[in-house]
Design an enzyme around this catalytic site. Structure first.
Site, short mmCIF file in Angstrom:
data_model
loop_
_atom_site.label_atom_id
_atom_site.label_comp_id
_atom_site.label_asym_id
_atom_site.label_seq_id
_atom_site.Cartn_x
_atom_site.Cartn_y
_atom_site.Cartn_z
N ASP A 40 2.11 1.18 -2.65
CA ASP A 40 0.76 1.48 -2.18
C ASP A 40 0.14 2.59 -3.01
O ASP A 40 0.67 3.70 -3.06
CB ASP A 40 0.88 1.91 -0.70
CG ASP A 40 -0.47 2.15 -0.04
OD1 ASP A 40 -1.51 1.86 -0.63
OD2 ASP A 40 -0.44 2.63 1.13
N GLY A 41 -0.99 2.29 -3.67
CA GLY A 41 -1.72 3.32 -4.40
C GLY A 41 -1.93 2.97 -5.85
O GLY A 41 -0.97 2.88 -6.60
N GLY A 42 -3.17 2.73 -6.23
CA GLY A 42 -3.48 2.47 -7.64
C GLY A 42 -2.94 1.16 -8.18
O GLY A 42 -2.83 0.97 -9.39
N HIS A 52 -3.75 -4.37 5.08
CA HIS A 52 -3.13 -3.04 5.09
C HIS A 52 -4.14 -2.02 5.61
O HIS A 52 -5.24 -1.90 5.06
CB HIS A 52 -2.67 -2.69 3.68
CG HIS A 52 -1.92 -1.40 3.59
ND1 HIS A 52 -0.57 -1.30 3.82
CD2 HIS A 52 -2.34 -0.15 3.31
CE1 HIS A 52 -0.19 -0.04 3.68
NE2 HIS A 52 -1.25 0.68 3.37
N GLY A 55 -6.39 -1.83 -2.91
CA GLY A 55 -7.63 -1.49 -2.21
C GLY A 55 -8.81 -1.63 -3.15
O GLY A 55 -9.49 -2.66 -3.18
N HIS A 101 -0.33 1.57 8.31
CA HIS A 101 0.34 2.67 7.62
C HIS A 101 -0.17 3.98 8.24
O HIS A 101 -1.32 4.35 8.02
CB HIS A 101 0.00 2.54 6.11
CG HIS A 101 0.43 3.68 5.26
ND1 HIS A 101 0.00 3.82 3.95
CD2 HIS A 101 1.25 4.73 5.49
CE1 HIS A 101 0.54 4.90 3.42
NE2 HIS A 101 1.29 5.48 4.33
N ASP A 145 -4.91 1.89 6.68
CA ASP A 145 -4.48 3.28 6.48
C ASP A 145 -5.09 4.20 7.53
O ASP A 145 -6.30 4.41 7.56
CB ASP A 145 -4.92 3.76 5.09
CG ASP A 145 -4.08 3.15 3.99
OD1 ASP A 145 -2.84 3.15 4.11
OD2 ASP A 145 -4.66 2.66 2.99
N GLY A 159 -8.51 6.84 -1.24
CA GLY A 159 -8.47 5.62 -2.03
C GLY A 159 -8.87 5.91 -3.47
O GLY A 159 -9.39 6.99 -3.78
N GLY A 160 -8.59 4.98 -4.36
CA GLY A 160 -9.09 5.05 -5.73
C GLY A 160 -8.40 6.03 -6.65
O GLY A 160 -9.00 6.51 -7.61
ZN ZN Z 1 -1.47 2.67 2.80
#
Ligand code: ZN
Length: 207
Positions: free
Chosen positions: A167-169, A25, A189, A58, A27, A136-137
């Site tokens: 997507d995310g966390g 993936h 990630g 993405h 970004d 990120g994060g």
């Molecule tokens: Zn993404």
């Protein structure tokens, strides 16, 4: 890839090649649609050179329709664009499909699933952001479970083959709950790259 070590990108890609992950993936951020700037086509091209798995690109950029051909040329296999960043979403989705890539729409946390009523049938994948995009994060937004559930119902009605991506966390704690809610694809990630044993973490996420 946003959480990878950009000084050792090839090494990190090789680790992913050998892992159980299915896609890489990627970004892309423009500093306008989201506050952060990540990287563009030249870096995607280098990721592609080493990756032995499909690139899920993405685009967190304004008017992504301008760059469909560029990202195809850079090696994107799946290209997703934000609902909030497209004036002519239908046209952009067709352009991605016509270029030979799988296409998808991304929704920010504030954007309701119901807005996809007239576009979900064009999508190979719909990506739900479970954080506000840009960095990120970040911490996972709990409302995502109910959005996944709503999207599952919409897909069942209009396009049962459409994949639901989150997507995310994402981590090993929320992954089983997301799967239960109806998610097909999980983007991880920091959970992977900050782990002491990334390959085992990927295996746990898959399980
Ligand atoms: Zn993404």
């Amino acid at each position: 890839m946003l959480s990878a070590d950009f000084g050792n990108l090839q090494r990190d890609i090789e680790m992913l090649n050998q892992s159980e992950c299915d896609w890489l993936h990627v970004d892309v951020m423009d500093g306008i649609f989201v506050p952060n700037i990540s990287f563009g086509q030249p870096v995607v091209k280098h990721i592609k050179k080493h990756a032995r798995k499909p690139l899920d690109v993405h685009l967190m950029i304004m008017d992504p329709g301008r760059y469909v051909e560029d990202f195809r040329a850079a090696g994107a296999d799946i290209l997703t664009v934000h609902y909030e960043a497209c004036t002519h979403l239908d046209r952009t989705l067709h352009a991605i499909s016509d270029a030979g890539m799988k296409c998808g729409v991304v929704l920010n946390p504030h954007t309701p699933v119901s807005l996809l009523e007239d576009t979900v049938q064009l999508c190979d994948v719909v990506l739900l952001m479970s954080v506000n995009p840009g960095f990120g994060g970040q911490k996972f937004i709990e409302n995502t479970y109910s959005k996944v559930h709503q999207l599952r119902q919409l897909c069942d009605r209009k396009n049962p083959k459409c994949l639901i991506e989150v997507d995310g966390g994402v981590n090993t704690n929320n992954a089983p709950l997301l799967f239960e809610a109806g998610a097909d694809v999980l983007v991880a990630g920091n959970a992977v790259f900050k782990s002491d044993d990334p390959q085992t973490t990927i295996k746990m996420l898959k399980q």
